[in-house]
Write a protein that holds these residues in place. Structure first.
Motif, short mmCIF file in Angstrom:
data_model
loop_
_atom_site.label_atom_id
_atom_site.label_comp_id
_atom_site.label_asym_id
_atom_site.label_seq_id
_atom_site.Cartn_x
_atom_site.Cartn_y
_atom_site.Cartn_z
N SER A 141 -41.38 18.77 158.92
CA SER A 141 -40.01 19.10 158.54
C SER A 141 -39.02 18.40 159.46
N ALA A 142 -37.83 18.16 158.93
CA ALA A 142 -36.80 17.47 159.69
C ALA A 142 -36.28 18.38 160.80
N PRO A 143 -36.01 17.80 161.98
CA PRO A 143 -35.45 18.63 163.06
C PRO A 143 -34.01 19.00 162.75
N ARG A 144 -33.60 20.12 163.21
CA ARG A 144 -32.21 20.52 163.02
C ARG A 144 -31.39 20.03 164.21
N PRO A 145 -30.07 19.89 164.05
CA PRO A 145 -29.23 19.51 165.19
C PRO A 145 -29.23 20.62 166.24
N ALA A 146 -28.96 20.24 167.47
CA ALA A 146 -28.90 21.22 168.56
C ALA A 146 -27.82 22.26 168.27
N LEU A 147 -28.09 23.49 168.65
CA LEU A 147 -27.21 24.61 168.34
C LEU A 147 -26.86 25.39 169.60
N SER A 148 -25.58 25.68 169.76
CA SER A 148 -25.13 26.57 170.83
C SER A 148 -24.72 27.91 170.23
N VAL A 149 -25.21 28.98 170.80
CA VAL A 149 -24.71 30.32 170.47
C VAL A 149 -23.69 30.68 171.54
N VAL A 150 -22.49 31.07 171.11
CA VAL A 150 -21.44 31.43 172.06
C VAL A 150 -21.06 32.89 171.87
N ILE A 151 -20.90 33.59 172.98
CA ILE A 151 -20.62 35.03 172.98
C ILE A 151 -19.53 35.30 174.00
N PHE B 278 -11.94 28.91 173.21
CA PHE B 278 -12.30 28.42 174.54
C PHE B 278 -13.82 28.33 174.67
N ALA B 279 -14.52 29.36 174.21
CA ALA B 279 -15.98 29.36 174.28
C ALA B 279 -16.58 28.24 173.45
N VAL B 280 -16.04 28.04 172.25
CA VAL B 280 -16.53 26.96 171.38
C VAL B 280 -16.37 25.60 172.05
N GLU B 281 -15.22 25.38 172.67
CA GLU B 281 -14.96 24.09 173.31
C GLU B 281 -15.82 23.89 174.56
N ALA B 282 -16.24 24.99 175.19
CA ALA B 282 -17.05 24.89 176.40
C ALA B 282 -18.54 24.73 176.10
N ALA B 283 -18.94 24.88 174.85
CA ALA B 283 -20.35 24.76 174.48
C ALA B 283 -20.85 23.33 174.67
N GLN B 284 -22.14 23.18 174.82
CA GLN B 284 -22.74 21.86 175.03
C GLN B 284 -22.93 21.11 173.71
N HIS B 285 -23.04 21.83 172.61
CA HIS B 285 -23.38 21.20 171.33
C HIS B 285 -22.27 21.41 170.30
N ASP B 286 -22.19 20.50 169.33
CA ASP B 286 -21.14 20.56 168.32
C ASP B 286 -21.37 21.68 167.30
N TRP B 287 -22.62 21.95 166.96
CA TRP B 287 -22.89 23.06 166.06
C TRP B 287 -22.93 24.34 166.88
N LYS C 192 -31.17 21.95 158.98
CA LYS C 192 -32.05 20.79 158.91
C LYS C 192 -31.41 19.66 158.10
N ALA C 193 -30.61 20.04 157.11
CA ALA C 193 -29.88 19.05 156.30
C ALA C 193 -28.59 19.71 155.84
N PRO C 194 -27.60 19.83 156.72
CA PRO C 194 -26.39 20.58 156.40
C PRO C 194 -25.65 20.01 155.19
N CYS C 195 -25.34 20.86 154.24
CA CYS C 195 -24.60 20.42 153.05
C CYS C 195 -23.10 20.51 153.27
N THR C 196 -22.70 21.14 154.37
CA THR C 196 -21.29 21.27 154.71
C THR C 196 -21.19 21.51 156.22
N ALA C 197 -19.96 21.67 156.72
CA ALA C 197 -19.76 21.83 158.16
C ALA C 197 -19.46 23.26 158.56
#
Length: 260
Positions: A2-12, A70-79, A102-107
């Protein structure tokens, strides 16, 4: 394979959330990064987050929308996936989320938020599905600047994921009411700043319209007594917001009248 997904940051974002945060962190363990933006906790929140491998940074409180941005902008990844400390990702939502990435159809993606109230997960009325846009590519979406009732704004088409985000605040009814009182004050200030005004019609009819919409049309009655209490508080919130607006309008008018 399967295709790898883009890196993901969870922000809290957190403030004294040690009693709620652990379940949230456990449910977010699949992310490539967990970022906790804390605004001054003194109850062990920071130590708990670090124990689960989260990156913790401090930021004094900016208001809900600005703090989350602020948290979103401080994350390491775009997703990014934005969570509150009293929420957790259900297994079904996690699977749906990872598959979509894995294959985002939207942002930008929304999903249902299932709220626990008085010991019951509400499945109707105002408490469900409570659509929440929380997963997005930060290059094409951002949090609004609203101090309360903040939302993600984007020009991208919004996709929908299956599975629920479980919201279990575990707070007492007294603390819930205190929070709602604070929120209605903020909402009243925001409405006045936007040029809106309280009228007799809005004060009288907004609670009734809310009750009809969520308790009858959206079948909140199917959630039993917790569902009735939930919408009753919601109706009072509508009344309270406009009543506070009216109070402020009268105070402003009196100040103008008494000015030299």
């Amino acid at each position: 394979m399967s295709a790898p997904r883009p890196a993901l940051s969870v922000v809290i974002i957190t403030l004294n959330a040690a009693s709620q945060l652990e379940a949230c962190l456990q449910s977010a363990a699949f992310a490539d990064e967990i970022l906790v933006v804390d605004s001054g906790s003194t109850d062990g929140t920071i130590a708990l987050a670090e124990r689960y491998g989260a990156r913790v940074i401090h930021q004094k409180w900016l208001g809900f929308g600005p703090q989350k941005q602020f948290a979103v902008e401080a994350a390491q990844h775009d997703w990014v996936l934005c969570l509150d400390a009293d929420e957790r990702v259900s297994p079904e939502l996690r699977a749906s989320l990872e598959n979509a990435l894995k294959a985002p159809c939207t942002a930008a993606f929304r999903f249902a938020r299932c709220n626990r109230f008085l010991g019951r997960y509400l499945k109707h009325g105002e408490g469900y599905p409570d659509w929440s846009l929380r997963l997005f590519d930060r290059r094409q979406a951002r949090w609004s600047d609203d101090a309360v009732h903040e939302k993600v704004v984007t020009q991208a088409e919004i996709g929908t994921l299956s599975g629920d985000l479980l919201h279990d605040s575990a707070e007492s009814l007294a603390s819930y009411l205190t929070k709602q009182n604070r929120y209605t004050s903020l909402a009243a200030e925001m409405a006045l700043s936007a040029g809106k005004r309280a009228t007799f019609g809005r004060i009288a009819l907004s609670p009734l319209v809310r009750f009809i919409k969520f308790y009858l049309i959206r079948q909140g009655f199917r959630d039993g007594l917790p569902g009735f209490i939930h919408i009753a508080i919601g109706c009072f919130n509508s009344f309270s917001k406009y009543a506070k607006m009216l109070e402020r309008q009268k105070a402003d008018a009196a100040a103008v009248k008494s000015a030299p």
